[in-house]
Structure formats: C-alpha cells, structure tokens
Enzyme design. Structure first.
Site, mmCIF file in Angstrom:
data_model
loop_
_atom_site.group_PDB
_atom_site.id
_atom_site.type_symbol
_atom_site.label_atom_id
_atom_site.label_comp_id
_atom_site.label_asym_id
_atom_site.label_seq_id
_atom_site.Cartn_x
_atom_site.Cartn_y
_atom_site.Cartn_z
ATOM 1 N N GLU A 123 52.133 38.620 43.075
ATOM 2 C CA GLU A 123 53.329 38.469 43.888
ATOM 3 C C GLU A 123 52.922 37.920 45.251
ATOM 4 O O GLU A 123 51.733 37.853 45.570
ATOM 5 C CB GLU A 123 54.053 39.807 44.028
ATOM 6 C CG GLU A 123 54.524 40.380 42.708
ATOM 7 C CD GLU A 123 55.259 41.706 42.856
ATOM 8 O OE1 GLU A 123 55.516 42.123 44.008
ATOM 9 O OE2 GLU A 123 55.582 42.316 41.817
ATOM 10 N N GLY A 139 48.446 40.221 45.524
ATOM 11 C CA GLY A 139 47.528 39.460 44.688
ATOM 12 C C GLY A 139 46.416 40.387 44.243
ATOM 13 O O GLY A 139 46.532 41.098 43.244
ATOM 14 N N SER A 140 45.344 40.420 45.027
ATOM 15 C CA SER A 140 44.257 41.352 44.722
ATOM 16 C C SER A 140 44.699 42.798 44.913
ATOM 17 O O SER A 140 44.177 43.703 44.264
ATOM 18 C CB SER A 140 43.053 41.050 45.617
ATOM 19 O OG SER A 140 42.562 39.744 45.381
ATOM 20 N N ASP A 156 39.021 42.702 32.189
ATOM 21 C CA ASP A 156 37.649 43.089 31.854
ATOM 22 C C ASP A 156 37.157 42.301 30.646
ATOM 23 O O ASP A 156 36.001 41.862 30.587
ATOM 24 C CB ASP A 156 37.612 44.591 31.563
ATOM 25 C CG ASP A 156 36.205 45.168 31.630
ATOM 26 O OD1 ASP A 156 35.505 44.899 32.617
ATOM 27 O OD2 ASP A 156 35.811 45.866 30.694
ATOM 28 N N GLU A 186 41.960 35.476 38.944
ATOM 29 C CA GLU A 186 41.386 36.596 38.181
ATOM 30 C C GLU A 186 40.327 37.349 38.987
ATOM 31 O O GLU A 186 39.306 37.794 38.475
ATOM 32 C CB GLU A 186 40.821 36.128 36.837
ATOM 33 C CG GLU A 186 41.915 35.695 35.865
ATOM 34 C CD GLU A 186 41.408 35.506 34.450
ATOM 35 O OE1 GLU A 186 40.540 36.283 34.010
ATOM 36 O OE2 GLU A 186 41.883 34.570 33.793
ATOM 37 N N GLY A 187 40.600 37.460 40.280
ATOM 38 C CA GLY A 187 39.705 38.192 41.176
ATOM 39 C C GLY A 187 38.847 37.241 41.981
ATOM 40 O O GLY A 187 37.929 36.617 41.446
ATOM 41 N N SER A 221 36.103 35.691 44.669
ATOM 42 C CA SER A 221 34.671 35.976 44.772
ATOM 43 C C SER A 221 34.403 37.218 45.621
ATOM 44 O O SER A 221 33.525 38.031 45.304
ATOM 45 C CB SER A 221 33.934 34.771 45.369
ATOM 46 O OG SER A 221 33.975 33.673 44.485
ATOM 47 N N GLU A 222 35.174 37.378 46.700
ATOM 48 C CA GLU A 222 34.986 38.526 47.571
ATOM 49 C C GLU A 222 35.296 39.835 46.840
ATOM 50 O O GLU A 222 34.628 40.857 47.052
ATOM 51 C CB GLU A 222 35.876 38.383 48.811
ATOM 52 C CG GLU A 222 35.479 37.253 49.756
ATOM 53 C CD GLU A 222 35.851 35.867 49.244
ATOM 54 O OE1 GLU A 222 35.351 34.873 49.813
ATOM 55 O OE2 GLU A 222 36.652 35.766 48.269
#
Length: 393
Positions: free
Chosen positions: A135, A139-140, A246, A370-371, A373-374
């Site tokens: 949204e 996000g994360s 995952d 999908e996530g 780098s941080e």
C-alpha cells in the site's frame, strides 16, 4: 550461450538438467517474441503467459496434483526457470514469476476447492495471477496496512487500496491481504484468493516504471469474497505472506543472476571484438579485472541461490536467512555487473534498445521488490544474532 557448468553441481538432479535444456531451447526458438519490446506491455504479457502456458513451463509454478509439474512446488525448478528466462527476456521472467507469486499462497494455504478452481488455469496460462500486499504507506511495514476485511454472512467484505501491484492491470486472480482485526499490528491481517471480476474492484492508476511492466494502483469498494476464499485462518495473513515470500524470494536472486549472466556474455562479446589502440579491448588489464569481477559475482550468487533452493526442496521448513542472503547478494551484485557491462560498451551501452541498456533498466527494481536490500540485511543480521544468543544459552 550462458555458462551451463553450474548444472553439474550437486544441488541438481537429472530432471533439473533436462528441464533447463528444454527451456533454453524453447527460448531460442521463440527469440523474436522474447526480445520484442512493444508499446503495449499488457498485450505483450498476455501473449507471453499464453506461450509459456502452451509450452507447459508455467506448470512449474503450481503443485502437480493441481495441474503442475512437481509436488510440492520445486524451488530449484523455479530458480532455473527465472534465471533462464531473465537471460533472454525480463518480461518473460516477470510473467512467469507472477504466476508463481500470485498463487503461492493458494498452493500453500488454499482449500482443495480453491486450488482446483484456480491453479490448473494458472498452470495452463488461461488465468493471470497477481499478489496484492503493498500500500502507499505499507510496503516493508506490513503492520501499517489499512485495507480492511470484515466478516459478513457467507464471507468477507474488502475495502481499501493497494499500489505497486504487479499484473495489476491484467490479473484475473489476486492474492489479497487485508486487515481483519483479530489482533493489533501484523497479527490482525488475513489473506484471500480474489477474482478481479468481483463487483467493486477497479484499477485507479497505471504506474509507469523504467522497465515497462503492468503495475497499477487498485481499489476495493465493498468487494465480497466467499468464506472459502480465505487462505489459511483469519488473522494469519502475515504468516501466509511470509511463507510465500520465503519460498519464492530466492527466485528473485535467480532472475538477477540471469540478467547478470547475460550482461557478462554481452561484455565478453564486446571486449573480444572491439579494438582499442590497435588491440582487442580484452587485452587491457582493467577490462580483464571487470570481467573477473563479473564471473566471480555470478558464481557466488549462484551458490547462494541454489543453496537456498536446495534447502527448501529438501524439506527445511524455513529458509528465511538463506533466501535473504541469496536475494541480497544476487541483486546487488547483478547491478554492479550490469553497470560494468554498460561501461565496457561506452556510449553504445546507453542507447535505448541495446541489450545492456535494457538490462540496466530491468535490474534496478529487483533490489526493491519482495523485500528491499536494506530489509534483507536486517533479516540476515537478526538471524545471526539469534543464532549467537542460542549458542550462549
């Protein structure tokens, strides 16, 4: 042709090698369709889904007992698919990946009736899937989600807005996450299989990005979904999302590796054919250093990717740490590899339509979705801290 020696590594079985050979041959036969960069990205994606479905390669994205190739879904096959497709076409990789991501939660948590209703059509390329989690302000930080789901007789009513949704303009089926309120934060979210033909669903904005993909902002206005479209249990949506990611996060690294291998091959071709000061560009030590970095990065990424995929396929319940390492290293390293390739091409490397220019546009998003780098660094660090604390206990 990209280096194939990695297929002899012990991560793979003969079925993986045969599958990779078949997909590679198919990509070369359909080179014109894969290399096209038309003005209508929606039509291009629909065409690629149809082609991949007709060739049976989309079967790798769903379990065999629902029209798929392996049961459970084989992550090594997914990674091989994305690596090979990305080498030839970023958009082909995208449409393949979204069939898997869009239905991963259904494969893992859906009822038998829902699996039978949707998965065979996705495997055949007759239905296009998507994954609606992000949204504007979530996000994360999934706990900040505001899209809501409330119980009514016979099902749920979904209201709210999602953005950055891949396949948002063309999806027939979405996995949607919404706040159902069983608990605060991430523990009060539920997941649903959502047909986009549902009354009240709309596309409010097309999002144009540097590598054209069918991204959109979508809206749910009093959208009803039946009870049997709930994936898992109410309030377990975060668990559903994390289990899906995952399983599939290492495949993002595989796509990055495909881009990096193509950039390496393009750079090798340029370095060995281009003359500079009366000698091949490849004779320069700085060029050799760049090519060495590329080769080293490719093999390092491949080892991390296929370690994670192998572990998942061997039944390891969670590969969060391994998948995070694979995605982080492969995407960041691919960015560096492609940048070096552009540099070796000089001015030609930034001309629109040049393969390395296309790769330069394609790779950037993989370090975010999908996530980011941080986020992967946080995941890896937390796993390392937990392991250290466990050894002390």
């Amino acid at each position: 042709m990209a280096d194939q020696t990695y297929l002899s590594w012990p991560f793979f079985e003969q079925r993986h090698r045969s599958y990779a050979a078949d997909l590679e041959a198919w990509c070369r036969t359909h080179a014109d369709a894969l290399h096209a960069e038309g003005s209508d990205v929606d039509a291009d994606c629909r065409h690629l889904v149809k082609l991949l479905g007709q060739a049976d390669f989309l079967r790798a994205t769903v379990p065999s007992n629902h029209g798929g190739l392996n049961s459970p879904v084989d992550v090594r096959t997914l990674c091989l698919s994305r690596q090979i497709l990305a080498y030839h076409s970023g958009l082909a990789d995208f449409v393949f990946a979204m069939q898997g991501l869009g239905t991963g939660a259904i494969s893992l948590f859906g009822s038998e009736a829902i699996k039978q209703a949707y998965l065979p059509k996705v495997a055949a390329g007759e239905m296009i899937a998507g994954f609606a989690l992000s949204e504007k302000e979530a996000g994360s930080d999934v706990a900040a989600m505001t899209t809501s789901a409330r119980r009514v007789e016979g099902g749920w009513i979904i209201d709210g807005e999602k953005t950055w949704i891949s396949n948002g303009t063309i999806a027939d089926l979405l996995t949607v996450f919404a706040r159902s309120g069983e608990a605060p934060g991430a523990r009060g979210i539920s997941a649903f299989a959502f047909p986009t033909a549902t009354k009240g669903f709309s596309i409010t904005e097309r999002i144009d990005v540097i590598a054209p993909h069918p991204l959109a902002t979508i809206r749910f206005d009093e959208c009803f979904v039946p009870d049997d479209h709930l994936l898992g249990e109410a309030g377990q949506g975060f668990k559903v999302a994390m289990a899906t990611l995952d399983m599939l996060r290492s495949t993002v690294g595989a796509a990055a590796l495909g881009f990096a291998r193509r950039a390496t091959d393009e750079a090798l071709g340029r370095a060995t054919s281009r003359e500079l000061f009366g000698a091949p560009l490849s004779d320069l030590q700085l060029t050799q250093a760049a090519l060495a970095d590329m080769a080293l990065g490719n093999d390092s990424s491949a080892l991390l990717i296929y370690r994670a995929a192998w572990a998942k396929d061997q039944g390891q319940p969670r590969i969060t740490r391994e998948a995070a390492m694979a995605k982080l290293h492969a995407t960041d390293t691919a960015q560096l590899t492609i940048d070096k390739a552009v540099q070796l091409f000089g001015g030609a490397g930034v001309v629109r339509g040049n393969m390395v220019e296309r790769l330069y546009r394609e790779i950037r998003a993989l370090r975010i979705y999908e996530g980011a780098s941080e986020v992967q660094k946080v995941v890896i660090a937390r796993a390392a801290i937990a392991e250290a604390q466990g050894r002390k206990a």
